[in-house]
Motif scaffolding. Structure first.
Motif, short mmCIF file in Angstrom:
data_model
loop_
_atom_site.label_atom_id
_atom_site.label_comp_id
_atom_site.label_asym_id
_atom_site.label_seq_id
_atom_site.Cartn_x
_atom_site.Cartn_y
_atom_site.Cartn_z
N LYS A 171 5.66 10.83 3.98
CA LYS A 171 4.35 11.07 3.95
C LYS A 171 4.20 12.50 3.27
CE LYS A 171 1.42 9.23 6.49
NZ LYS A 171 0.42 9.24 7.47
N SER B 31 0.90 -1.23 -0.05
CA SER B 31 -0.11 0.04 0.06
C SER B 31 0.67 1.33 -0.06
CB SER B 31 -0.98 0.08 1.35
OG SER B 31 -0.03 0.30 2.56
N ALA C 134 6.01 5.56 4.08
CA ALA C 134 5.79 5.65 5.55
C ALA C 134 6.63 6.70 6.11
CB ALA C 134 6.03 4.30 6.27
N GLU D 3 0.84 3.70 2.21
CA GLU D 3 1.12 4.02 3.37
C GLU D 3 2.31 3.36 3.68
OE1 GLU D 3 -3.45 3.10 4.07
OE2 GLU D 3 -2.01 2.67 2.73
N GLU E 200 -10.26 7.42 3.14
CA GLU E 200 -9.24 6.81 3.90
C GLU E 200 -7.83 7.44 4.22
OE1 GLU E 200 -8.92 2.58 3.07
OE2 GLU E 200 -10.86 2.22 3.62
N LEU E 201 -7.37 7.64 2.89
CA LEU E 201 -6.02 8.33 2.90
C LEU E 201 -5.90 9.56 3.53
CD1 LEU E 201 -5.06 6.97 -0.52
CD2 LEU E 201 -4.03 6.28 1.32
N ARG F 1 -11.42 5.04 -0.84
CA ARG F 1 -9.96 4.91 -0.35
C ARG F 1 -9.40 6.40 -0.27
NH1 ARG F 1 -6.10 3.01 2.44
NH2 ARG F 1 -4.21 2.51 1.25
N LYS G 50 -7.62 10.68 5.96
CA LYS G 50 -7.93 10.61 7.26
C LYS G 50 -6.29 10.30 8.05
CE LYS G 50 -12.57 9.21 7.65
NZ LYS G 50 -13.40 8.10 7.36
N LYS G 51 -5.80 9.55 7.16
CA LYS G 51 -4.45 8.99 7.40
C LYS G 51 -3.24 10.01 7.19
CE LYS G 51 -5.36 4.31 6.99
NZ LYS G 51 -5.27 2.97 6.38
N GLY G 52 -3.76 11.45 6.90
CA GLY G 52 -2.78 12.53 6.79
C GLY G 52 -1.99 12.95 5.82
#
Length: 200
Positions: A71, A62, A68, A64, A110-111, A107, A113-115
């Motif tokens: 970002k 993925s 990692a 992320e 979702e991304l 998706r 929300k993951k910053g």
């Protein structure tokens, strides 16, 4: 080098997606950029025409995981973002990410929300290849979104009696026609004719 990442979470690959991905790979390669498909299921067998495409890299991880620790270098193309993509974003970001949709899971949300920091490409939905094309024109060719020539919801002639309206925004070519992947018009016509045949 700029990198364009499209998440492909679906265990299948539709013909039209394969045509879009091939166009993105070739255009990215020609522009000196990289194109990744990320989150590709291990079970998915890509067609040979796509496997052999110059400029394409397939990743099962993925985004992320891939970025990692980087970002901040990734820009998420997000219709819900407050800020439009601008040429200056080409100096700020190295990676431009296009989220996928799988079984009604958004998706991109979702991304978000993951910053991952987001930018939008205007109010009208684009095909994936168009979104990447527009992003590349902005961040590599330094064109503002307003300067890009668009055609919205173009009509495609199926035959002398039938036409179909495409529900997307496209970049216009020098002749005023929507830029589509090679083979896409024929595929749309074939699908439309099949749909018409199914009515009778």
């Amino acid at each position: 080098m700029k990198t364009y990442v499209v998440e492909h979470l679906d265990p299948e690959l539709e013909q039209w997606s394969a045509l879009e991905y091939k166009a993105i790979a070739q255009e990215s390669y020609n522009a000196g950029a990289q194109f990744f498909l990320s989150s590709v299921p291990e079970s998915l067998q890509l067609p040979k025409t796509l496997k052999d495409a110059q400029g394409l890299r397939v990743e099962h991880q993925s985004v992320e995981t891939l970025y990692a620790d980087k970002k901040g270098t990734v820009c998420l193309l997000d219709p819900a973002a407050k800020t439009e993509l601008s040429p200056e974003d080409g100096e700020r970001f190295d990676v431009f990410l296009f989220g996928g949709i799988l079984e009604f899971t958004d998706r991109t949300a979702e991304l978000r929300k993951k910053g991952f920091e987001g930018r939008r490409l205007g109010p009208i939905q684009m095909t994936t290849d168009t979104a990447v094309r527009v992003t590349r024109m902005v961040v590599q060719n330094k064109m503002s979104l307003e300067r890009i020539p668009y055609v919205d919801h173009p009509e495609l002639k199926i035959n002398k009696n039938e036409s179909t309206e495409m529900p997307f925004r496209y970049v216009k070519d020098a002749h005023g026609n929507p830029i589509m992947p090679n083979g896409m018009t024929d595929l749309i016509k074939k699908d439309s004719e099949k749909a018409l045949d199914d009515l009778f």
